[in-house]
Motif scaffolding. Sequence first.
Motif, PDB file in Angstrom:
ATOM      1  N   ALA A   2      81.979  39.577  44.327  1.00  0.00           N
ATOM      2  CA  ALA A   2      80.764  40.343  44.609  1.00  0.00           C
ATOM      3  C   ALA A   2      81.145  41.824  44.647  1.00  0.00           C
ATOM      4  CB  ALA A   2      80.156  39.897  45.929  1.00  0.00           C
ATOM      5  N   HIS A  43      82.329  37.777  36.950  1.00  0.00           N
ATOM      6  CA  HIS A  43      83.014  36.501  36.764  1.00  0.00           C
ATOM      7  C   HIS A  43      84.280  36.671  35.922  1.00  0.00           C
ATOM      8  CE1 HIS A  43      79.413  34.941  38.581  1.00  0.00           C
ATOM      9  NE2 HIS A  43      78.692  35.554  37.658  1.00  0.00           N
ATOM     10  N   ILE A  79      77.672  39.941  40.928  1.00  0.00           N
ATOM     11  CA  ILE A  79      78.918  39.173  40.896  1.00  0.00           C
ATOM     12  C   ILE A  79      79.530  39.276  39.506  1.00  0.00           C
ATOM     13  CG2 ILE A  79      79.976  36.905  41.167  1.00  0.00           C
ATOM     14  CD1 ILE A  79      77.762  36.167  43.084  1.00  0.00           C
ATOM     15  N   GLU A 134      78.529  39.112  34.169  1.00  0.00           N
ATOM     16  CA  GLU A 134      78.035  39.394  35.514  1.00  0.00           C
ATOM     17  C   GLU A 134      76.701  38.685  35.732  1.00  0.00           C
ATOM     18  OE1 GLU A 134      77.654  43.574  36.119  1.00  0.00           O
ATOM     19  OE2 GLU A 134      79.761  44.001  35.657  1.00  0.00           O
ATOM     20  N   ALA A 146      75.446  31.253  44.357  1.00  0.00           N
ATOM     21  CA  ALA A 146      76.170  31.840  43.233  1.00  0.00           C
ATOM     22  C   ALA A 146      76.185  30.870  42.056  1.00  0.00           C
ATOM     23  CB  ALA A 146      77.600  32.181  43.650  1.00  0.00           C
ATOM     24  N   VAL A 156      83.681  35.047  45.728  1.00  0.00           N
ATOM     25  CA  VAL A 156      82.540  34.152  45.896  1.00  0.00           C
ATOM     26  C   VAL A 156      82.791  32.878  45.107  1.00  0.00           C
ATOM     27  CG1 VAL A 156      80.061  33.869  45.512  1.00  0.00           C
ATOM     28  CG2 VAL A 156      80.957  36.097  46.188  1.00  0.00           C
TER      29      VAL A 156
END
Length: 206
Positions: free
Chosen positions: A78, A104, A102, A109, A72, A127
């Motif tokens: 996720a 953030h 993912i 993303e 990551a 994650v």
Amino acid sequence: MTRDAVVGFVVLVAVLTARASSAEEGFLWFPFASEYTVHISCRWTCLNPDGSTYNHQATDFGRTRYNTNVYAATSGVAYFVRKNIPRDTFPPGGSYGNFVKIRHANGFETWYAHLLPNVPIEQGAAVQIGQHIGTTVQTGKSTGPHLHFEVRDPSGRRVNPYGNPPDYDGGCGPGALWATCPPTPTPPADNDHDGWTTVQGDCNDA
């Protein structure tokens, strides 16, 4: 406080202020353990076999061996995980193959595509930066093992982490999203949450 100490403090404050003001411009780390194991096989614009170009709007890290670990690029959630597509197949509607999206904390993303079916995380999982999230192979619309690395801003628009215009040599053109220039591997994650990482000698995180 001595003059040198004052100067040093002022410089430190300036650096931290500049860093804070450009937080969105420097939060991603390289999604592999080493920047020397891969190269960019397809940039924002790529070549077709006939020599024409097409708008790719992502970065393909190619010449990876089968089973090259992907990590990551920064922490997040996720929110989408696909892990059921067999390797070396291109099913209808599955151009990304097995992949992870993912989201953030800043709304950006990162997408990681063409992975092995054994993606080690579940949809909805938190994650950590540097956490192992997949392994390169050839699933979806892919002509060889590589990682399709895609970045989207909070509006859903694809953006180039190397900047605009991009700087693929130094790693950071204007507006680049890498935390370091050139991009360097992610800090190791504490995957088993025991307070130790591989750098600190925790074999369980290897």
